[in-house]
Scaffold this active site. Structure first.
Site, PDB file in Angstrom:
ATOM      1  N   ARG A 161      58.175  37.611  32.653  1.00 20.23           N
ATOM      2  CA  ARG A 161      58.826  38.331  31.557  1.00 20.23           C
ATOM      3  C   ARG A 161      58.027  39.546  31.083  1.00 20.23           C
ATOM      4  NH1 ARG A 161      59.734  33.024  28.074  1.00 20.23           N
ATOM      5  NH2 ARG A 161      58.094  32.331  29.504  1.00 20.23           N
ATOM      6  N   ASN A 170      54.674  35.888  25.972  1.00 17.71           N
ATOM      7  CA  ASN A 170      55.433  35.833  27.215  1.00 17.71           C
ATOM      8  C   ASN A 170      56.055  37.159  27.640  1.00 17.71           C
ATOM      9  OD1 ASN A 170      55.048  32.979  27.819  1.00 17.71           O
ATOM     10  ND2 ASN A 170      56.253  32.642  25.968  1.00 17.71           N
ATOM     11  N   LYS A 182      28.579  66.539  25.638  1.00 10.85           N
ATOM     12  CA  LYS A 182      28.414  65.520  26.672  1.00 10.85           C
ATOM     13  C   LYS A 182      26.949  65.454  27.050  1.00 10.85           C
ATOM     14  CE  LYS A 182      27.967  66.116  30.761  1.00 10.85           C
ATOM     15  NZ  LYS A 182      27.931  66.595  32.150  1.00 10.85           N
ATOM     16  N   ASN A 192      26.583  74.490  32.274  1.00  6.45           N
ATOM     17  CA  ASN A 192      25.759  73.466  32.919  1.00  6.45           C
ATOM     18  C   ASN A 192      26.119  73.236  34.375  1.00  6.45           C
ATOM     19  OD1 ASN A 192      28.256  72.395  32.213  1.00  6.45           O
ATOM     20  ND2 ASN A 192      27.466  70.322  32.010  1.00  6.45           N
TER      21      ASN A 192
HETATM   22  C1  UD1 Z   1      54.061  25.697  27.775  1.00  4.68           C
HETATM   23  C2  UD1 Z   1      54.300  24.219  27.448  1.00  4.68           C
HETATM   24  C3  UD1 Z   1      55.077  24.123  26.151  1.00  4.68           C
HETATM   25  C4  UD1 Z   1      54.323  24.813  25.054  1.00  4.68           C
HETATM   26  C5  UD1 Z   1      54.006  26.252  25.432  1.00  4.68           C
HETATM   27  C6  UD1 Z   1      53.082  26.869  24.419  1.00  4.68           C
HETATM   28  C7  UD1 Z   1      54.469  23.171  29.634  1.00  4.68           C
HETATM   29  C8  UD1 Z   1      55.377  22.525  30.607  1.00  4.68           C
HETATM   30  N1  UD1 Z   1      55.040  23.610  28.520  1.00  4.68           N
HETATM   31  O1  UD1 Z   1      55.344  26.293  27.945  1.00  4.68           O
HETATM   32  O2  UD1 Z   1      55.278  22.746  25.811  1.00  4.68           O
HETATM   33  O3  UD1 Z   1      55.075  24.773  23.857  1.00  4.68           O
HETATM   34  O4  UD1 Z   1      53.342  26.292  26.704  1.00  4.68           O
HETATM   35  O5  UD1 Z   1      52.916  28.236  24.666  1.00  4.68           O
HETATM   36  O6  UD1 Z   1      53.286  23.240  29.856  1.00  4.68           O
HETATM   37  N2  UD1 Z   1      50.572  27.814  34.565  1.00  4.68           N
HETATM   38  C9  UD1 Z   1      49.820  27.684  35.712  1.00  4.68           C
HETATM   39  N3  UD1 Z   1      50.395  27.231  36.832  1.00  4.68           N
HETATM   40  C10 UD1 Z   1      51.703  26.864  36.882  1.00  4.68           C
HETATM   41  C11 UD1 Z   1      52.472  27.004  35.713  1.00  4.68           C
HETATM   42  C12 UD1 Z   1      51.873  27.445  34.576  1.00  4.68           C
HETATM   43  O7  UD1 Z   1      48.629  28.013  35.706  1.00  4.68           O
HETATM   44  O8  UD1 Z   1      52.139  26.438  37.949  1.00  4.68           O
HETATM   45  C13 UD1 Z   1      49.930  28.296  33.355  1.00  4.68           C
HETATM   46  C14 UD1 Z   1      50.513  29.596  32.869  1.00  4.68           C
HETATM   47  O9  UD1 Z   1      49.775  30.691  33.377  1.00  4.68           O
HETATM   48  C15 UD1 Z   1      50.367  29.482  31.358  1.00  4.68           C
HETATM   49  C16 UD1 Z   1      50.398  27.986  31.118  1.00  4.68           C
HETATM   50  O10 UD1 Z   1      50.174  27.355  32.342  1.00  4.68           O
HETATM   51  O11 UD1 Z   1      49.133  29.969  30.898  1.00  4.68           O
HETATM   52  C17 UD1 Z   1      51.736  27.545  30.545  1.00  4.68           C
HETATM   53  O12 UD1 Z   1      52.757  27.898  31.421  1.00  4.68           O
HETATM   54  P1  UD1 Z   1      54.061  28.634  30.919  1.00  4.68           P
HETATM   55  O13 UD1 Z   1      54.991  28.775  32.061  1.00  4.68           O
HETATM   56  O14 UD1 Z   1      53.712  29.833  30.161  1.00  4.68           O
HETATM   57  O15 UD1 Z   1      54.640  27.507  29.959  1.00  4.68           O
HETATM   58  P2  UD1 Z   1      55.550  27.702  28.703  1.00  4.68           P
HETATM   59  O16 UD1 Z   1      56.946  27.753  29.137  1.00  4.68           O
HETATM   60  O17 UD1 Z   1      55.037  28.796  27.871  1.00  4.68           O
HETATM   61 CA    CA Z   2      53.634  30.469  27.898  1.00  8.25          CA
END
Ligand code: UD1
Ligand code: CA
Length: 508
Positions: free
Chosen positions: A28, A243, A366, A401
């Site tokens: 996003r 996001n 500078k 310079n």
């Molecule tokens: C997640 C939580 C949600 C919470 C929210 C808070 C889950 C399933 N949900 O949702 O309950 O309210 O954060 O902001 O965790 N990531 C990885 N590998 C992956 C998927 C995700 O490293 O395969 C990392 C992302 O980079 C991110 C974090 O995990 O930093 C959370 O993932 P994201 O997809 O942003 O979850 P949300 O939908 O925001």
């Molecule tokens: Ca997130």
């Protein structure tokens, strides 16, 4: 006075490891830059998370990388060289990401903090509170929560009749009743490493996204009777993720408000908080004044009672006490006590202004040391130079310079007077107490106390205007002046009876 990172107290809560989840794509953001590398307040998203976790004194910090991992790894090498990047090849969910992290540190025991990489407003205090609550409750899995106005898109915290957390339900998988819950999952957890390892290995993917949700770790532990907990953050802002770029701007505003509030409470006047932007890495002294349109970025320090702005940007600068910087752009400059800069000055790296010195309007500097009380007041370029104390650089002086290939230095002694419109062709030295004549092109050294003159002598071509510009207002004005002075109408002097245009114009 400053905006410090909280220093951990001797009995502050700690964890064995910190795991930052930063492999997600961040679709996003619609960016070729991985989400966690977007910046606010002078740090990347992941940089803020790592800084907040630092006082927990974890022996091991793991950052799960995936999307844009080369860029993320490069960034980590700069901001957190001791952090271990671990690659999650496929983004199969936050639970999978945490499992990949734990697999990289098989011997890890004790508490582990797992945190989303996109929560830049987390504070060390909130994390410390979470870990302390986890320790006190003897919990094996504790989730940070917040009561928010609008829970859209976030995981909901489902509690039982006695108020104990029972499950975290993602919005897409929630019932209408669960969607009405306003207590949300912050994406920050403390868990016993062994317990988490075990429960993550059993995660299913039977949810709306077909992913392994870290959030699904809670319910089976509760069902199995393990001690778990959910801790509400005092400030719901702390837990806000990021996001898309609308949220990024909102987080940036909140973070800036926090920084400015801290500064104002410590004795800094911020005239217009809406147009003043200060990075978390900046310190500002008591009774300093930040005027509207001021940006303080990077490792910038502003001393007591200094005055900055309006409309000034300082990046990696040191401004000493009582100095003034007005409507200027300064990079990597040191501005000494009571020195004045601006309006409209451009200070570049290596500029070092001593006490009480001055750089004025439309001056670029500078790599220059300007000595105590010395002045470059107007319209000059000063590069690769040393200027002693009490010297004055006349308007429109250029420190020449660059010979087209290499840069050369200019040395100006103490109490020198450089005349206006002097070209100082480096390498060149103007000795103590010396002068240069206005309009000179100084190509060789001027000894102490000498006057360096390097310009053509003036010669006046009398009557030239009458002869060559007759009928113009200038000729009429000249005739009138000659009449008043009773001057002869015929030329009596000057070599140019034949009227040499080019020579006439060359004289000054
Ligand atoms: C997640 C939580 C949600 C919470 C929210 C808070 C889950 C399933 N949900 O949702 O309950 O309210 O954060 O902001 O965790 N990531 C990885 N590998 C992956 C998927 C995700 O490293 O395969 C990392 C992302 O980079 C991110 C974090 O995990 O930093 C959370 O993932 P994201 O997809 O942003 O979850 P949300 O939908 O925001
Ligand atoms: Ca997130």
């Amino acid at each position: 006075m400053t905006h410090p990172q909280p220093v951990p107290a001797p009995d502050a809560p700690t964890v064995a490891a910190v795991v930052v989840l930063a492999a997600g794509q961040g679709t996003r953001m619609r960016s070729s830059t991985p989400k966690v590398l977007h910046t606010l307040g002078g740090r990347s998203l992941v940089g803020h998370v790592l800084a907040a976790a630092e006082p927990l004194a974890a022996g091991t910090t793991v950052v799960v990388v995936g999307s844009g991992r080369d860029q993320v790894e490069q960034h980590l090498a700069q901001v957190a060289p001791t952090a271990l990047p671990v690659v999650q090849e496929e983004q199969l969910g936050s639970g999978h990401a945490a499992a990949v992290a734990l697999a990289a540190v098989p011997d890890l025991a004790g508490s582990v903090l797992v945190v989303n990489g996109d929560s830049p407003l987390l504070t060390s205090r909130t994390l410390a509170t979470l870990v302390a609550a986890h320790d006190e409750a003897g919990s094996v899995f504790t989730v940070l929560t917040a009561e928010v106005e609008d829970p859209t898109g976030l995981g909901r915290i489902v509690r039982d009749e006695r108020g104990a957390p029972r499950a975290i339900v993602e919005e897409r998988d929630a019932t209408d009743e669960q969607r009405a819950i306003r207590e949300v999952n912050a994406g920050v957890y403390v868990a016993d490493a062994g317990t988490l390892r075990r429960v993550l290995s059993g995660l299913a993917t039977d949810n709306a996204q077909g992913e392994q949700y870290l959030t699904d770790a809670l319910a089976p532990l509760v069902e199995g009777g393990a001690p778990t907990a959910a801790v509400r953050a005092d400030d719901p802002d702390d837990v806000l993720g990021c996001n898309d770029r609308v949220e990024l701007a909102a987080r940036r505003r909140t973070l800036n408000d926090r920084v400015l509030d801290d500064l104002m409470r410590s004795g800094v006047t911020v005239v217009d908080p809406l147009t003043t932007w200060v990075d978390v890495t900046v310190t500002v002294g008591r009774d300093a004044v930040l005027e509207p349109g001021t940006q303080l970025r990077g490792v910038t320090t502003v001393g007591d009672a200094a005055h900055v702005g309006p409309d000034t940007t300082l990046v990696d600068c040191t401004v000493a006490e009582g100095a003034t910087v007005v409507r200027s752009h300064c990079l990597g400059a040191v501005i000494g006590p009571r020195a004045t800069v601006g309006p409209f000055s451009y200070l570049r790296p290596g500029t070092d202004l001593a006490r009480g010195s001055k750089v004025g309007a439309f001056v670029e500097t500078k790599n220059v040391q300007v000595g105590e009380g010395s002045k470059v007041p107007h319209l000059s370029y000063v590069g690769d130079a040393t200027i002693g104390t009490g010297s004055n650089i006349g308007a429109a002086t250029v420190f020449v310079n660059y010979d087209g290939v290499a840069k050369h230095r200019t040395t100006i002694g103490d109490h020198v007077r450089v005349g206006s419109d002097t070209m100082l062709v480096a390498p060149v030295t103007v000795g103590d107490g010396a002068y240069t004549a206005a309009g000179s092109v100084i190509t060789s050294d001027v000894p102490p106390g000498a006057m360096g003159v390097a310009r053509a002598a003036q010669r006046n071509v009398a009557g030239w205007v009458r002869r060559r510009r007759s009928g113009t207002p200038a000729a009429e004005a000249a005739a009138a002046a000659e009449g008043r002075a009773g001057a002869p109408r015929e030329d009596s002097s000057g070599p140019s009876r034949t009227g040499d245009d080019s020579e006439g114009q060359r004289s000054r």
